[in-house]
Structure formats: C-alpha cells, structure tokens
Design a protein around this motif. Structure first.
Motif, PDB file in Angstrom:
ATOM      1  N   ILE A   1      22.224  33.024  33.681  1.00 54.08           N
ATOM      2  CA  ILE A   1      23.074  32.878  32.546  1.00 54.08           C
ATOM      3  C   ILE A   1      24.581  32.922  32.822  1.00 54.08           C
ATOM      4  O   ILE A   1      25.581  32.741  32.285  1.00 54.08           O
ATOM      5  N   GLY A   2      24.982  32.951  34.425  1.00 54.39           N
ATOM      6  CA  GLY A   2      26.263  32.615  34.746  1.00 54.39           C
ATOM      7  C   GLY A   2      27.249  33.998  34.512  1.00 54.39           C
ATOM      8  O   GLY A   2      28.422  33.553  34.220  1.00 54.39           O
ATOM      9  N   ILE A   3      26.719  35.079  34.765  1.00 51.16           N
ATOM     10  CA  ILE A   3      27.652  36.338  34.361  1.00 51.16           C
ATOM     11  C   ILE A   3      27.607  37.118  35.806  1.00 51.16           C
ATOM     12  O   ILE A   3      26.550  37.360  36.323  1.00 51.16           O
ATOM     13  N   ALA A   4      28.676  37.456  36.106  1.00 52.94           N
ATOM     14  CA  ALA A   4      28.860  38.065  37.547  1.00 52.94           C
ATOM     15  C   ALA A   4      29.826  39.308  37.409  1.00 52.94           C
ATOM     16  O   ALA A   4      30.765  39.251  36.585  1.00 52.94           O
ATOM     17  N   LYS A   5      29.762  40.182  38.294  1.00 53.55           N
ATOM     18  CA  LYS A   5      30.691  41.271  38.207  1.00 53.55           C
ATOM     19  C   LYS A   5      31.366  41.495  39.889  1.00 53.55           C
ATOM     20  O   LYS A   5      30.311  41.404  40.558  1.00 53.55           O
ATOM     21  N   ASP A   6      32.602  41.407  39.842  1.00 50.81           N
ATOM     22  CA  ASP A   6      33.121  41.390  41.123  1.00 50.81           C
ATOM     23  C   ASP A   6      34.134  42.819  41.430  1.00 50.81           C
ATOM     24  O   ASP A   6      34.430  43.220  40.522  1.00 50.81           O
ATOM     25  N   GLY A   7      34.150  43.135  42.452  1.00 49.02           N
ATOM     26  CA  GLY A   7      35.120  44.247  42.719  1.00 49.02           C
ATOM     27  C   GLY A   7      35.941  43.840  43.669  1.00 49.02           C
ATOM     28  O   GLY A   7      35.829  43.071  44.499  1.00 49.02           O
ATOM     29  N   GLY A   8      37.101  44.527  43.724  1.00 48.66           N
ATOM     30  CA  GLY A   8      38.154  44.201  44.641  1.00 48.66           C
ATOM     31  C   GLY A   8      39.233  45.116  44.954  1.00 48.66           C
ATOM     32  O   GLY A   8      39.331  46.127  44.093  1.00 48.66           O
ATOM     33  N   GLU A   9      40.172  44.632  45.693  1.00 49.41           N
ATOM     34  CA  GLU A   9      41.078  45.461  45.845  1.00 49.41           C
ATOM     35  C   GLU A   9      42.320  44.695  46.280  1.00 49.41           C
ATOM     36  O   GLU A   9      42.080  43.627  47.053  1.00 49.41           O
ATOM     37  N   SER A  10      43.624  45.040  46.371  1.00 48.65           N
ATOM     38  CA  SER A  10      44.782  44.400  46.853  1.00 48.65           C
ATOM     39  C   SER A  10      45.628  45.273  47.564  1.00 48.65           C
ATOM     40  O   SER A  10      45.965  46.597  47.351  1.00 48.65           O
ATOM     41  N   SER A  11      46.162  44.834  48.736  1.00 45.46           N
ATOM     42  CA  SER A  11      47.407  45.568  49.242  1.00 45.46           C
ATOM     43  C   SER A  11      48.644  44.956  49.561  1.00 45.46           C
ATOM     44  O   SER A  11      48.762  43.623  49.429  1.00 45.46           O
ATOM     45  N   CYS A  12      49.828  45.331  49.471  1.00 48.43           N
ATOM     46  CA  CYS A  12      51.093  44.594  49.544  1.00 48.43           C
ATOM     47  C   CYS A  12      51.916  45.306  50.810  1.00 48.43           C
ATOM     48  O   CYS A  12      51.776  46.453  50.828  1.00 48.43           O
ATOM     49  N   CYS A  13      52.414  44.471  51.538  1.00 48.54           N
ATOM     50  CA  CYS A  13      53.359  45.145  52.772  1.00 48.54           C
ATOM     51  C   CYS A  13      54.567  44.187  52.509  1.00 48.54           C
ATOM     52  O   CYS A  13      55.038  43.014  52.128  1.00 48.54           O
TER      53      CYS A  13
ATOM     54  N   PRO B   1      28.993  27.928  47.436  1.00 50.62           N
ATOM     55  CA  PRO B   1      27.614  27.263  47.064  1.00 50.62           C
ATOM     56  C   PRO B   1      26.588  28.475  47.171  1.00 50.62           C
ATOM     57  O   PRO B   1      25.701  28.396  46.321  1.00 50.62           O
ATOM     58  N   LYS B   2      26.795  29.442  48.095  1.00 47.73           N
ATOM     59  CA  LYS B   2      25.841  30.373  48.113  1.00 47.73           C
ATOM     60  C   LYS B   2      25.834  31.594  47.168  1.00 47.73           C
ATOM     61  O   LYS B   2      24.900  32.208  46.835  1.00 47.73           O
ATOM     62  N   VAL B   3      26.530  31.451  46.334  1.00 45.30           N
ATOM     63  CA  VAL B   3      26.844  32.727  45.125  1.00 45.30           C
ATOM     64  C   VAL B   3      26.643  31.988  43.693  1.00 45.30           C
ATOM     65  O   VAL B   3      25.479  32.036  43.194  1.00 45.30           O
ATOM     66  N   GLY B   4      27.595  31.149  43.303  1.00 45.48           N
ATOM     67  CA  GLY B   4      27.342  30.653  41.956  1.00 45.48           C
ATOM     68  C   GLY B   4      27.336  29.163  41.746  1.00 45.48           C
ATOM     69  O   GLY B   4      27.073  28.480  40.944  1.00 45.48           O
ATOM     70  N   GLY B   5      27.704  28.707  43.046  1.00 45.16           N
ATOM     71  CA  GLY B   5      27.990  27.276  43.290  1.00 45.16           C
ATOM     72  C   GLY B   5      27.600  25.938  41.817  1.00 45.16           C
ATOM     73  O   GLY B   5      28.222  25.054  42.042  1.00 45.16           O
ATOM     74  N   SER B   6      26.613  26.238  41.431  1.00 45.16           N
ATOM     75  CA  SER B   6      26.186  25.126  40.434  1.00 45.16           C
ATOM     76  C   SER B   6      27.045  25.267  39.382  1.00 45.16           C
ATOM     77  O   SER B   6      27.147  24.216  38.302  1.00 45.16           O
TER      78      SER B   6
ATOM     79  N   PHE C   1      34.513  29.173  35.060  1.00 45.37           N
ATOM     80  CA  PHE C   1      34.260  30.590  34.513  1.00 45.37           C
ATOM     81  C   PHE C   1      35.217  31.282  33.751  1.00 45.37           C
ATOM     82  O   PHE C   1      36.201  30.679  33.717  1.00 45.37           O
ATOM     83  N   LEU C   2      34.710  32.117  33.105  1.00 43.77           N
ATOM     84  CA  LEU C   2      35.549  32.754  32.137  1.00 43.77           C
ATOM     85  C   LEU C   2      35.767  34.306  32.689  1.00 43.77           C
ATOM     86  O   LEU C   2      34.777  34.857  33.113  1.00 43.77           O
ATOM     87  N   PHE C   3      37.235  34.627  32.495  1.00 43.37           N
ATOM     88  CA  PHE C   3      37.300  35.855  32.685  1.00 43.37           C
ATOM     89  C   PHE C   3      37.250  36.926  31.512  1.00 43.37           C
ATOM     90  O   PHE C   3      37.820  36.804  30.436  1.00 43.37           O
ATOM     91  N   ALA C   4      36.643  37.981  31.518  1.00 41.20           N
ATOM     92  CA  ALA C   4      36.032  38.806  30.451  1.00 41.20           C
ATOM     93  C   ALA C   4      36.818  40.029  30.535  1.00 41.20           C
ATOM     94  O   ALA C   4      37.164  40.618  29.292  1.00 41.20           O
ATOM     95  N   GLY C   5      37.176  40.700  31.778  1.00 37.45           N
ATOM     96  CA  GLY C   5      38.116  41.721  31.538  1.00 37.45           C
ATOM     97  C   GLY C   5      38.069  42.345  33.051  1.00 37.45           C
ATOM     98  O   GLY C   5      37.475  42.095  33.839  1.00 37.45           O
TER      99      GLY C   5
END
Length: 67
Positions: A54-66, A12-17, A21-25
C-alpha cells in the motif's frame, strides 16, 4: 529530513516501484539550533517499517550540524 526520507523510498531495493510519496507527519522532533550559511548539516535516515503493497513507510532519522 522529509526529503531525505523520500530519497530512501526511491531506492530500488526499498520502495522503487513508486514514483510519488506523501509526507504524513513527524513524531518526537526537537529543533535545537537554526542552520546558517556555512554550516555543515549531516542527515541520516533509516527505513523502520515498510508496507510495500500500500506504499506506507516509517523512517527514523537524525541530523547534526557543525559550525
């Protein structure tokens, strides 16, 4: 990671409404090792930029595997 980014946008605090969402790349991605059954996968995502009107966002992330 795209699914986790979508969950970030549904907060709700981010895009909530928005309900859809579409994945662009992806940029600068490296696939190092495959995740296999029994592994623990930790994914972290953060909102970098949001154009809420306009509903466009850019996220950053990382993952790790154990194993």
């Amino acid at each position: 990671m795209a699914q986790v980014g979508g969950l970030v946008m549904l907060q709700p605090k981010v895009g909530g409404s928005r309900e859809n969402f579409l994945f662009a790349g992806i940029d600068k991605v490296r696939f190092r090792k495959p995740v296999i059954a029994g592994d623990t996968l930790v994914m972290r995502m953060a909102l970098i930029k949001l154009q809420k009107r306009i509903g466009i966002a850019k996220d950053g992330g990382e993952s790790s595997c154990c194993r």
